[in-house]
Design a protein around this motif. Structure first.
Motif, mmCIF file in Angstrom:
data_model
loop_
_atom_site.group_PDB
_atom_site.id
_atom_site.type_symbol
_atom_site.label_atom_id
_atom_site.label_comp_id
_atom_site.label_asym_id
_atom_site.label_seq_id
_atom_site.Cartn_x
_atom_site.Cartn_y
_atom_site.Cartn_z
ATOM 1 N N ILE A 94 0.855 -1.192 0.000
ATOM 2 C CA ILE A 94 0.000 0.000 0.000
ATOM 3 C C ILE A 94 0.891 1.243 0.000
ATOM 4 O O ILE A 94 1.975 1.231 0.578
ATOM 5 C CB ILE A 94 -0.949 -0.048 1.236
ATOM 6 N N ASP A 95 0.439 2.311 -0.681
ATOM 7 C CA ASP A 95 1.216 3.551 -0.722
ATOM 8 C C ASP A 95 1.139 4.271 0.619
ATOM 9 O O ASP A 95 0.179 4.089 1.365
ATOM 10 C CB ASP A 95 0.677 4.478 -1.812
ATOM 11 N N ALA A 96 2.129 5.125 0.852
ATOM 12 C CA ALA A 96 2.177 5.826 2.128
ATOM 13 C C ALA A 96 1.247 7.036 2.165
ATOM 14 O O ALA A 96 0.955 7.565 3.222
ATOM 15 C CB ALA A 96 3.605 6.265 2.419
ATOM 16 N N LEU A 98 -1.902 7.447 1.539
ATOM 17 C CA LEU A 98 -3.315 7.198 1.845
ATOM 18 C C LEU A 98 -4.222 7.379 0.635
ATOM 19 O O LEU A 98 -5.414 7.601 0.786
ATOM 20 C CB LEU A 98 -3.786 8.091 3.007
ATOM 21 N N GLN A 99 -3.665 7.298 -0.564
ATOM 22 C CA GLN A 99 -4.522 7.317 -1.760
ATOM 23 C C GLN A 99 -5.293 6.011 -1.862
ATOM 24 O O GLN A 99 -6.392 5.970 -2.388
ATOM 25 C CB GLN A 99 -3.674 7.540 -3.007
ATOM 26 N N ASP A 100 -4.658 4.954 -1.391
ATOM 27 C CA ASP A 100 -5.335 3.664 -1.317
ATOM 28 C C ASP A 100 -5.815 3.510 0.119
ATOM 29 O O ASP A 100 -5.017 3.346 1.028
ATOM 30 C CB ASP A 100 -4.375 2.517 -1.647
ATOM 31 N N ASP A 197 -12.337 3.165 -4.550
ATOM 32 C CA ASP A 197 -12.185 4.551 -4.992
ATOM 33 C C ASP A 197 -10.855 5.092 -4.511
ATOM 34 O O ASP A 197 -10.570 5.084 -3.320
ATOM 35 C CB ASP A 197 -13.324 5.408 -4.429
ATOM 36 N N ARG A 198 -10.054 5.537 -5.461
ATOM 37 C CA ARG A 198 -8.759 6.083 -5.102
ATOM 38 C C ARG A 198 -8.956 7.506 -4.579
ATOM 39 O O ARG A 198 -9.627 8.315 -5.214
ATOM 40 C CB ARG A 198 -7.837 6.084 -6.317
ATOM 41 N N GLN A 199 -8.398 7.768 -3.415
ATOM 42 C CA GLN A 199 -8.587 9.061 -2.754
ATOM 43 C C GLN A 199 -7.530 10.065 -3.207
ATOM 44 O O GLN A 199 -6.577 9.704 -3.878
ATOM 45 C CB GLN A 199 -8.472 8.884 -1.234
HETATM 46 MG MG MG Z 1 0.089 8.458 -4.524
#
Ligand code: MG
Ligand code: UDP
Length: 322
Positions: A94-96, A98-100, A197-199
């Protein structure tokens, strides 16, 4: 700590502002799942306060393990290092930023428990991203889908859950110019997508400027397709065909007494056209040759300053020497 069920791998490049919130939200989600877990933070040569934040998190929470790179090696390599260090039966990348959303993890886990070995997030919507990023991403995914031999699912990112089996296989693929999404699709196993949904980014700016995006796209194409090399062959046939037709035309025109072709410009254009095609083909060849050279050198994929199991460097005891 005994071998955890879940390992969460997070590549970190200058994400000091997001890290505490990421840790908080991940903790809430993981505690609800109620099985042992670990969080592996890979510091990809950050130059902001991220190292300090990570160290503090590791000091406070025994779930957190920190890996430190000797310099910035790039996102795909950082994820690879995290996978290498992970111990869980399932690994979540997971990315850092918080988009995911970490809240989607239970959905991934549910699919894993159903027996799927690779569960990837499929972006339903993308909030807070520029028109350019969305369009270029969309074109990129479709292009890759067209010209490569592996069926890389559309609109997926690196947010995914991998079973230990898949992690072990990926761990044996040490290619340098990595495109993990493609490698994930290539290995096979039982795969499924989970829409989410990507934030928008929690804080800071994207760490993927145009230059890095282009490099990733090139890696994706060259890792999974010889199509660019075949373009040279195609252009060769095209030129040969065109010139054959031209020769025939000129001969016929000459025989019928027409004097239409005697300009220097015609010659020059033909030479420059061919020269251009040859240089482009050379460039394409070079792109592949350079990659072969990088692989042959066989350098390590990354260099660690500190592994996740090294004793923590606590700042609390200030008298202690580092
Ligand atoms: Mg990103
Ligand atoms: N990242 C990294 N090394 C890099 C660039 C990015 O570890 O050289 C990390 C970054 O900290 C983030 C993730 O990779 O956790 C995805 O990057 P980013 O969010 O900037 O990409 P985007 O979502 O804009 O495509």
């Amino acid at each position: 700590m005994a071998s955890p069920t879940y390992s969460i791998v997070v590549p970190v490049f200058n994400e000091a502002e997001s890290l505490p919130e990421l840790h908080r939200r991940l903790t809430t989600v993981m505690e609800k799942l109620g099985e042992p877990w670990e969080l592996i933070l890979v510091n990809d040569g950050s130059s902001d306060a991220s190292p300090t934040v990570m160290r503090d998190l590791a000091a406070r929470d025994p779930h957190v393990r920190v890996l430190r790179f000797a310099r910035n090696f790039g996102h795909q390599i950082a994820v690879t290092a995290g996978l290498d260090a992970s111990k869980g039966r399932a690994v979540i990348v997971i990315d850092a930023d918080l988009q995911d959303p970490p809240e989607v993890i239970p959905d991934l886990v549910a699919k894993w428990k159903e027996g799927f070995e690779l569960v990837y997030g499929v972006r339903r919507g993308r909030e807070g991203e520029t028109w350019f990023k969305k369009t270029s991403a969309s074109i990129f995914y479709r292009l890759i889908f067209r010209i490569t031999d592996v069926r890389i699912p559309l609109d997926t990112g690196d947010f995914r859950l991998l079973d230990r089996k898949v992690v072990d296989v990926l761990g044996r693929m040490r290619e340098r110019h990595r495109f993990l999404r493609g490698m994930g699709a290539w290995v096979g196993f039982r795969q499924i997508g989970v829409p989410y949904d990507r934030q928008a980014r929690f804080a800071g700016e994207t760490k993927y400027p145009f230059r890095k995006m282009m490099r990733l796209a090139l890696n994706a194409v060259t890792s999974f397709s010889h199509f660019p090399l075949q373009i040279a062959t195609f252009l060769g046939f095209l030129c040969a065909g065109l010139s054959a037709a031209a020769i025939l035309t000129v001969v016929i025109l000459r025989l019928s007494g027409n004097q239409a072709f005697f300009g220097q410009a015609t010659t020059l254009i033909a030479v420059l056209f061919l020269g251009g095609i040859q240089l482009i083909s050379l460039g394409l060849l070079g792109e592949y040759l350079g990659r072969v050279y990088d692989e042959v050198k066989g350098r390590p994929l990354y260099i660690l300053r500190r592994g996740p199991d090294d004793p923590p460097i606590f700042s609390t005891r200030s008298s202690r020497k580092r």
